[in-house]
Each structure stands twice: as structure tokens, then as C-alpha cells.
Design a protein around this motif. Structure first.
Motif, short mmCIF file in Angstrom:
data_model
loop_
_atom_site.label_atom_id
_atom_site.label_comp_id
_atom_site.label_asym_id
_atom_site.label_seq_id
_atom_site.Cartn_x
_atom_site.Cartn_y
_atom_site.Cartn_z
N GLU A 26 12.18 6.22 50.96
CA GLU A 26 13.60 5.84 50.60
C GLU A 26 14.84 6.67 51.13
O GLU A 26 15.65 6.27 51.68
CB GLU A 26 13.81 5.53 49.12
N PRO A 33 14.81 0.77 51.59
CA PRO A 33 13.33 0.33 51.75
C PRO A 33 13.34 -1.33 51.72
O PRO A 33 13.81 -1.93 50.66
CB PRO A 33 12.42 0.85 50.65
N ARG A 34 12.50 -1.87 52.62
CA ARG A 34 12.16 -3.21 52.45
C ARG A 34 10.81 -3.37 53.37
O ARG A 34 10.82 -3.92 54.36
CB ARG A 34 13.35 -4.33 52.95
N PRO A 35 9.55 -3.08 52.62
CA PRO A 35 8.55 -3.05 53.64
C PRO A 35 8.17 -4.63 53.88
O PRO A 35 8.25 -5.46 53.23
CB PRO A 35 7.40 -2.59 52.39
N HIS A 57 14.29 -6.44 59.17
CA HIS A 57 14.73 -5.98 57.80
C HIS A 57 15.58 -6.75 57.02
O HIS A 57 15.49 -7.08 55.84
CB HIS A 57 15.42 -4.66 58.21
N CYS A 96 8.95 -0.46 57.03
CA CYS A 96 10.29 -0.37 56.53
C CYS A 96 11.08 -0.04 58.16
O CYS A 96 10.79 0.77 58.96
CB CYS A 96 10.81 0.42 55.78
#
Length: 202
Positions: A26, A33-35, A57, A96
Motif C-alpha cells: 500500500e 491497492p486494488r488487486p 485499476h 495492483c
């Protein structure tokens, strides 16, 4: 579905929830973060690329950009097949968006694949073909079997295909020049790729 298959599917569901809640990198992610990934235990085709770009993303959908349009054309499949996790698993080297540098997106964060791939990949027991896209994935998955550079690795695709792995360049528009300089890719490799993908998904 057998009891064992049910157990693996349940383990995959739990693991995907853990990954999507990951905050390991992060502090290093400019947009947070946005996996982004997709997988199911019974997927037949595995795609290992680098990391999501800005547009992916924002949408949270893997390859939801011009690179994805080209990749689906290379594979000869439509969006419905591509985004069916029971057919296609997409597990990149970084989940990410890492941000942008001087010459494009930054490399995948180095913490991601060592943390999660050893847990995800063993659950994908039905994979018939793995597509290894770009130098970061090729370094990790092909190891000493890769060539001196991406071009050499992809040129040796027949050898890798004997092990059900196929190295590819990234389908980004930034690689248009590479594609023009290497016409053998479209003439020789793509017809075989489309047939092997069709066989894997049949």
C-alpha cells in the motif's frame, strides 16, 4: 463435483478474498491497492502477465483496455470466454497498478508474486496451457529456459510449448514496432496459439 474438487474450489474462494483484501504494498502504490485477478480451480487456460495499468485499476477488470482487445484477438476468443474464470485464469506478477515511470508503467511490485503465487498456482490443477506474457513473467516462470531477451524467448516458443507454456510479448500498443519488426509472430505463432487455446478450452 467431487468432495476433493469442492474443497479446492472453497480454498480458492477464500484465497481470492484474502488477495483482494491485501495491503502489503500500500505504501508504494500511487493510487492505492486494488488487486485485480481472476481464477477458479477448474480453469483450463492460465495467463500470467505483468501488472494492471491505470485503466484496469480504475475498472477492476483484468485486461479491460486496448491491450486486452489485442490479446483476445491473438487468442481467438470473445469477452464472454475470456472473462469466465472457470475457463481462463488471469494471475499477473503484480495484482495492483504500480504507477507510471518515465517510459511507461513501473514494474510489478516485487512482494506480490512471491507472496501469492505459491498459494494460487497449486490450486489451478486443470490448466492445459499457460501464456507467459512479458519479461517479468518470463523471468519468473521460465527461469534459465528463457532466452537472452524477450525476442529470443518468444522465438523459441516451440520449445516452451512442449511444456504447455507459451511466451508472448505484451499486447500493449507500445509494442506495435516490435510486432512490425517480427512478422513471424503473426505468421507462425498466432495460428498455433489460437489452436492450442481452442484445444485447452474445449
Amino acid at each position: 463435483m467431487s468432495r476433493t474438487s469442492n474443497d479446492i474450489a472453497n480454498r480458492m474462494d477464500v484465497l481470492l478474498n484474502d488477495i483482494r483484501a491485501c495491503r502489503l504494498c500500500e505504501a508504494h502504490l500511487p493510487m492505492g491497492p486494488r488487486p485485480v485477478l481472476q481464477a477458479a480451480a477448474d480453469a483450463r487456460l492460465l495467463i500470467v502477465g505483468q501488472a494492471p495499468g491505470r485503466r484496469v485499476h480504475e475498472s477492476g477488470v483484468p485486461f479491460d483496455d486496448p491491450s486486452g482487445e489485442r490479446l483476445r484477438d491473438w487468442l481467438g476468443i470473445d469477452r464472454d470466454a475470456f472473462y469466465d474464470p472457470h475457463r481462463v485464469a488471469i494471475v499477473p506478477m503484480g495484482f495492483c497498478y504500480p504507477g507510471t515511470g518515465r517510459s511507461g508503467d513501473l514494474p510489478p511490485r516485487p512482494e506480490c508474486a512471491p507472496t501469492w503465487h505459491p498459494r494460487v498456482l497449486p490450486l489451478l490443477g486443470a490448466i492445459r496451457l499457460t501464456l507467459v506474457i512479458g519479461q517479468y513473467a518470463q523471468t519468473a516462470l521460465l527461469g534459465d529456459a528463457r532466452g537472452a531477451n524477450l525476442t529470443a524467448t518468444v522465438q523459441d516458443w516451440r520449445t516452451h510449448l512442449e511444456h504447455d507454456r507459451l511466451p508472448l510479448p505484451h499486447p500493449s500498443p507500445r509494442n506495435n514496432r516490435w510486432l512490425k519488426q517480427n512478422p513471424w509472430f503473426a505468421d507462425e505463432l498466432l495460428p498455433v496459439l489460437r489452436q492450442r487455446v481452442a484445444d485447452a478450452l474445449a
